[in-house]
Design an enzyme around this catalytic site. Structure first.
Site, PDB file in Angstrom:
ATOM      1  N   ASP A 156       0.836  -1.195   0.000  1.00 16.89           N
ATOM      2  CA  ASP A 156       0.000   0.000   0.000  1.00 16.89           C
ATOM      3  C   ASP A 156       0.876   1.252   0.000  1.00 16.89           C
ATOM      4  OD1 ASP A 156      -2.252   1.881   0.883  1.00 16.89           O
ATOM      5  OD2 ASP A 156      -3.276  -0.046   0.991  1.00 16.89           O
ATOM      6  N   HIS A 187      -3.698   6.093   3.840  1.00 17.77           N
ATOM      7  CA  HIS A 187      -4.450   4.949   3.327  1.00 17.77           C
ATOM      8  C   HIS A 187      -3.933   3.622   3.884  1.00 17.77           C
ATOM      9  CE1 HIS A 187      -5.684   2.002   0.193  1.00 17.77           C
ATOM     10  NE2 HIS A 187      -6.746   2.779   0.070  1.00 17.77           N
ATOM     11  N   SER A 342     -11.307  -0.303  -0.771  1.00 19.16           N
ATOM     12  CA  SER A 342     -10.036  -0.371  -0.038  1.00 19.16           C
ATOM     13  C   SER A 342     -10.252  -0.727   1.420  1.00 19.16           C
ATOM     14  CB  SER A 342      -9.316   0.978  -0.094  1.00 19.16           C
ATOM     15  OG  SER A 342      -8.495   1.087  -1.219  1.00 19.16           O
TER      16      SER A 342
END
EC number: 3.4.21.-
Length: 396
Positions: A156, A187, A342
């Site tokens: 990621d 994120h 996600s």
């Protein structure tokens, strides 16, 4: 949302053989008997050969004792129909001698076995409570093993490994996109928190390994993603963790045969791989790595068990998981809410890690197990798309 370049993170808000001597490993951090080992002979070892081997080990122990060296020797002997072996306390040199005997199948550290109790977390984030209750609920119900001994590779934007959510269980693995070993978008930290955070996570005792492939804009080249997968496989293999690892990729882009092939290799190697379906409300068959049939492709559900309006769909989707208004960790401390597929994918990675620890299944069989446990509860999932929602099998 902004347009895609090569890759965008899908978010709507900001024991194996370790050497030729057949000495097996246990997960780092596992509690073991000091200098304690279990020795198992090959299946075709005769009773006579086994007896000779034990005499040889006794002589080694006797000689060490005469020289005043520490070592308790054999404590227990096993002689079943299809298992001959023993356990005891041995020093490093003795273990090397034992493992080099051609009659020995393998040697492994003597790990501590503990009782398992059920834990209930009150007022949990809705995503956690939903996946542990067939009909919904406000509490997260889970086994206390909680992913212990499992590694989670978060491919990621990086992870804030110092965040208190990870309690020292997060480490920096590799950076394949820039020279900043940090999470520039938040994120990856959010994703990791859902997998293994102490408050927001499912597998609360799993280890997190950060593999950075997305930059501070949430983008990265396909080649970098493939490199991240390759690094993760090699790292897990080096540490004997291939079948006790999950790999999450909450990212995607246009179809790439190379990326799909690389993703499939991780599963063939023994890992569980979860990927996000995408946030364009289209058939995910045209996206990678979501279109790779061997991965666990995860679409996003809402609090009311509906398909999230943004979520991709299609026959490539394996399961739905919570992906709307998900609360998890934020870089620098604290938390934030995000939505997207996600956020759905790490729920699956977390449950996979949980089941690998609880049931002892290998990583590459975990997607099948998730589907076996899932519940057909999603309303209007989309054309040719499963209606099955992720469930951890708590019995509630």
């Amino acid at each position: 949302m902004t347009g895609f370049f090569t890759f965008l993170s899908f978010s709507l808000a900001a024991l194996s053989v370790t050497n030729a001597a057949h000495i097996l490993s246990v997960p780092k951090g596992a509690e073991v008997v000091p200098n304690g080992y279990i020795v198992v002979m090959k299946d075709d070892t005769s009773q006579q050969d086994f007896s000779s081997h034990r005499v040889w080990i006794s002589s080694i122990h006797h000689n060490k004792t005469r020289r005043g060296l520490d070592g308790a020797g054999v404590k227990q002997t096993y002689d079943f129909d299809h298992l001959r072996g023993y356990s005891g306390i041995f020093d490093e040199d003795t273990i090397k001698d034992i493992s080099n005997d051609p009659k020995v199948a393998f040697v492994e550290p003597d790990a501590i076995i503990s009782q398992h109790v059920v834990v209930q977390q009150r007022k949990a984030p809705w995503g956690l409570s939903r996946l542990s209750n067939r009909r919904g609920g406000r509490n997260y119900v889970f086994d206390s093993s909680a992913g212990s001994g499992v590694w989670a590779y978060v491919v990621d934007s990086g992870v804030d490994i110092r965040h208190s959510e990870f309690q020292g269980r997060a480490v920096w693995g590799s950076n394949l996109v820039d020279n900043k070993n940090s999470d520039g978008t938040g994120h990856g930290t959010h994703v990791a928190g859902t997998i293994a955070g102490k408050t927001y996570g499912i597998a609360k005792k799993a280890k997190v390994v950060a593999v950075k492939v997305l930059n501070s804009e949430g983008k990265g080249p396909t080649s970098g993603i493939i490199a991240g997968i390759n690094w993760s496989i090699r790292h897990a293999r080096k540490h004997g963790m291939l079948h006790k690892s999950v790999l999450n990729m909450s990212l995607g882009g246009t179809y790439s045969a190379g990326l799909n092939h690389a993703t499939a290799q991780a599963i063939k190697a023994g890992m569980f791989v979860s990927v996000s379906a995408g946030n364009d409300n289209i058939n995910s068959n045209g996206n990678s790595p979501a279109s790779e049939r061997s991965v666990c492709t995860i679409a996003a559900s809402t609090e009311n068990d509906g398909k999230a309006s943004f979520s991709n769909w299609g026959p490539a989707v394996d399961l739905y998981a919570p992906g709307h208004n998900i609360l998890s960790a934020r870089p620098g401390g604290g938390s934030q809410t995000m939505s997207g597929t996600s956020m759905a994918a790490p729920h699956a990675a977390g449950v996979a890690a949980y089941l690998i620890a609880k049931e002892g299944i290998p990583g590459n069989r975990a997607c099948l197990r998730l589907k076996q446990l899932s519940q057909p509860t999603i309303r209007n999932p989309g054309p040719d798309t499963t209606s099955r929602l992720l469930y951890n099998g708590s019995g509630r």
